[in-house]
Design a protein around this motif. Structure first.
Motif, PDB file in Angstrom:
ATOM      1  N   GLN A  63     -19.865 -15.175 -43.814  1.00 52.67           N
ATOM      2  CA  GLN A  63     -21.502 -14.967 -43.715  1.00 52.67           C
ATOM      3  C   GLN A  63     -22.310 -16.510 -43.571  1.00 52.67           C
ATOM      4  N   PHE A  64     -21.383 -17.281 -44.357  1.00 56.03           N
ATOM      5  CA  PHE A  64     -22.087 -18.610 -44.568  1.00 56.03           C
ATOM      6  C   PHE A  64     -21.538 -19.764 -44.078  1.00 56.03           C
ATOM      7  N   GLY A  65     -20.261 -19.452 -43.319  1.00 51.60           N
ATOM      8  CA  GLY A  65     -19.470 -20.507 -42.600  1.00 51.60           C
ATOM      9  C   GLY A  65     -19.872 -20.516 -41.142  1.00 51.60           C
ATOM     10  N   SER A  66     -19.173 -21.291 -40.310  1.00 52.48           N
ATOM     11  CA  SER A  66     -19.499 -21.481 -39.073  1.00 52.48           C
ATOM     12  C   SER A  66     -18.911 -20.325 -38.150  1.00 52.48           C
ATOM     13  N   THR A  67     -17.544 -19.918 -38.754  1.00 52.98           N
ATOM     14  CA  THR A  67     -16.906 -19.015 -38.142  1.00 52.98           C
ATOM     15  C   THR A  67     -16.115 -18.337 -38.962  1.00 52.98           C
ATOM     16  N   PRO A  68     -15.539 -17.107 -38.667  1.00 47.29           N
ATOM     17  CA  PRO A  68     -14.928 -16.171 -39.639  1.00 47.29           C
ATOM     18  C   PRO A  68     -13.307 -16.623 -39.763  1.00 47.29           C
ATOM     19  N   GLN A  69     -12.970 -17.495 -39.074  1.00 49.62           N
ATOM     20  CA  GLN A  69     -11.486 -17.831 -38.779  1.00 49.62           C
ATOM     21  C   GLN A  69     -10.916 -18.209 -40.205  1.00 49.62           C
ATOM     22  N   ALA A  70     -11.400 -19.100 -40.789  1.00 50.45           N
ATOM     23  CA  ALA A  70     -11.066 -19.572 -42.126  1.00 50.45           C
ATOM     24  C   ALA A  70     -10.993 -18.499 -43.121  1.00 50.45           C
ATOM     25  N   ALA A  71     -11.834 -17.684 -43.292  1.00 57.17           N
ATOM     26  CA  ALA A  71     -11.932 -16.586 -44.259  1.00 57.17           C
ATOM     27  C   ALA A  71     -10.852 -15.562 -43.667  1.00 57.17           C
ATOM     28  N   LEU A  72     -10.607 -15.397 -42.511  1.00 58.34           N
ATOM     29  CA  LEU A  72      -9.572 -14.219 -41.970  1.00 58.34           C
ATOM     30  C   LEU A  72      -8.532 -14.809 -42.338  1.00 58.34           C
ATOM     31  N   GLN A  73      -7.957 -16.267 -42.264  1.00 56.21           N
ATOM     32  CA  GLN A  73      -6.538 -16.868 -42.725  1.00 56.21           C
ATOM     33  C   GLN A  73      -6.589 -16.575 -43.965  1.00 56.21           C
ATOM     34  N   ALA A  74      -7.454 -17.072 -44.777  1.00 57.19           N
ATOM     35  CA  ALA A  74      -7.523 -16.818 -46.231  1.00 57.19           C
ATOM     36  C   ALA A  74      -6.933 -15.413 -46.801  1.00 57.19           C
ATOM     37  N   LEU A  75      -7.698 -14.558 -46.176  1.00 60.84           N
ATOM     38  CA  LEU A  75      -7.514 -12.970 -46.400  1.00 60.84           C
ATOM     39  C   LEU A  75      -5.965 -12.670 -45.950  1.00 60.84           C
ATOM     40  N   GLY A  76      -5.495 -13.233 -44.818  1.00 64.88           N
ATOM     41  CA  GLY A  76      -4.032 -12.977 -44.291  1.00 64.88           C
ATOM     42  C   GLY A  76      -3.333 -13.298 -45.350  1.00 64.88           C
ATOM     43  N   HIS A  77      -3.269 -14.665 -45.965  1.00 61.20           N
ATOM     44  CA  HIS A  77      -2.689 -15.403 -46.828  1.00 61.20           C
ATOM     45  C   HIS A  77      -2.484 -14.423 -48.099  1.00 61.20           C
ATOM     46  N   ALA A  78      -3.702 -13.844 -48.512  1.00 57.83           N
ATOM     47  CA  ALA A  78      -3.716 -12.992 -49.704  1.00 57.83           C
ATOM     48  C   ALA A  78      -2.683 -11.747 -49.479  1.00 57.83           C
ATOM     49  N   VAL A  79      -3.156 -11.296 -48.254  1.00 63.86           N
ATOM     50  CA  VAL A  79      -2.227  -9.930 -47.724  1.00 63.86           C
ATOM     51  C   VAL A  79      -0.832 -10.078 -47.847  1.00 63.86           C
ATOM     52  N   ALA A  80      -0.309 -11.453 -47.368  1.00 62.08           N
ATOM     53  CA  ALA A  80       1.004 -12.051 -47.351  1.00 62.08           C
ATOM     54  C   ALA A  80       1.613 -12.002 -48.856  1.00 62.08           C
ATOM     55  N   LEU A  81       0.784 -12.482 -49.906  1.00 60.59           N
ATOM     56  CA  LEU A  81       1.369 -12.748 -50.989  1.00 60.59           C
ATOM     57  C   LEU A  81       1.578 -11.385 -51.744  1.00 60.59           C
ATOM     58  N   VAL A  82       0.595 -10.379 -51.526  1.00 62.56           N
ATOM     59  CA  VAL A  82       0.642  -9.190 -52.077  1.00 62.56           C
ATOM     60  C   VAL A  82       1.942  -8.276 -51.288  1.00 62.56           C
ATOM     61  N   GLU A  83       2.167  -8.437 -49.995  1.00 64.65           N
ATOM     62  CA  GLU A  83       3.237  -7.967 -49.348  1.00 64.65           C
ATOM     63  C   GLU A  83       4.589  -8.364 -50.108  1.00 64.65           C
ATOM     64  N   ARG A  84       4.625  -9.497 -50.478  1.00 65.32           N
ATOM     65  CA  ARG A  84       5.831  -9.877 -51.176  1.00 65.32           C
ATOM     66  C   ARG A  84       6.010  -9.322 -52.462  1.00 65.32           C
ATOM     67  N   ALA A  85       4.947  -9.117 -53.069  1.00 62.56           N
ATOM     68  CA  ALA A  85       5.132  -8.600 -54.516  1.00 62.56           C
ATOM     69  C   ALA A  85       5.186  -7.045 -54.607  1.00 62.56           C
ATOM     70  N   VAL A  86       4.913  -6.405 -53.359  1.00 62.90           N
ATOM     71  CA  VAL A  86       4.948  -4.927 -53.585  1.00 62.90           C
ATOM     72  C   VAL A  86       6.572  -4.583 -53.097  1.00 62.90           C
TER      73      VAL A  86
END
Length: 192
Positions: free
Chosen positions: A169-192
């Protein structure tokens, strides 16, 4: 691209007054904010009288609550369908969210925005926001395999989703936010 959760029927003169009021308020509240959108503007743009608006929504707070209830139903329906379109696994979370964050009408989370605007002055708004966030986390939990940590992982990812929404919402593009979300998903995937 599939319709984003903002997409609502345009208010037309042939619709019942309650629907015209709600769809008009829905678009205005999301686009401009709850505080910035006065009742007179909703009345003018929906083509109803003040008496008609107050017959259907006795106060602006009632109209805000109806907007958020409708937003919740539409957003959850969209979220579920978007996750399904992208495979209904944890890997679906970022691409599903990308559909919405990239939409030209994206203005952030209606619940977080409304709660930020109104604070604790309208307790029903805070309650609707909590319920929305709980339902979102519950849907994310369904992407995870059963485990003792399932709810904790779902809450972590829900927090990451909210963070991605705010950053987009406050950034210029959503790409960085989506990359960070993808990283969070990867961390959880490794944990489960």
């Amino acid at each position: 691209m599939p319709l984003a959760p903002l997409s609502v029927p345009a208010a037309t003169p042939d619709q019942p007054a309650r629907e015209r009021i709600l769809w008009t308020a829905y678009a205005l509240f999301y686009r401009h904010g709850v505080r910035a959108t006065g009742v007179d503007r909703v009345i003018g743009e929906s083509g109803v009288t003040k008496v008609t608006l107050y017959r259907h929504f006795p106060s602006k707070n009632d109209l805000v609550e109806a907007f958020l209830a409708e937003r919740h139903a539409r957003w959850m329906e969209w979220f579920d369908a978007a996750l399904h379109r992208h495979g209904d696994g944890l890997h679906a979370l970022a691409p599903a969210l990308a559909e919405w964050l990239g939409d030209e009408d994206f203005r952030g989370c209606a619940f977080l925005n409304s709660t930020a605007e109104l604070g604790d002055t309208v307790p029903a708004v805070a309650a609707l926001t909590r319920q929305h966030k709980q339902d979102m986390a519950a849907r994310i939990a369904r992407l995870l395999p059963p485990s003792p940590a399932r709810d904790m992982h779902a809450q972590m990812l829900a927090l990451a989703v909210d963070g991605a929404i705010v950053h987009a919402q406050f950034g210029s593009t959503p790409q960085a936010a989506l990359q960070a979300l993808g990283h969070a998903v990867a961390l959880v995937e490794r944990a489960v």
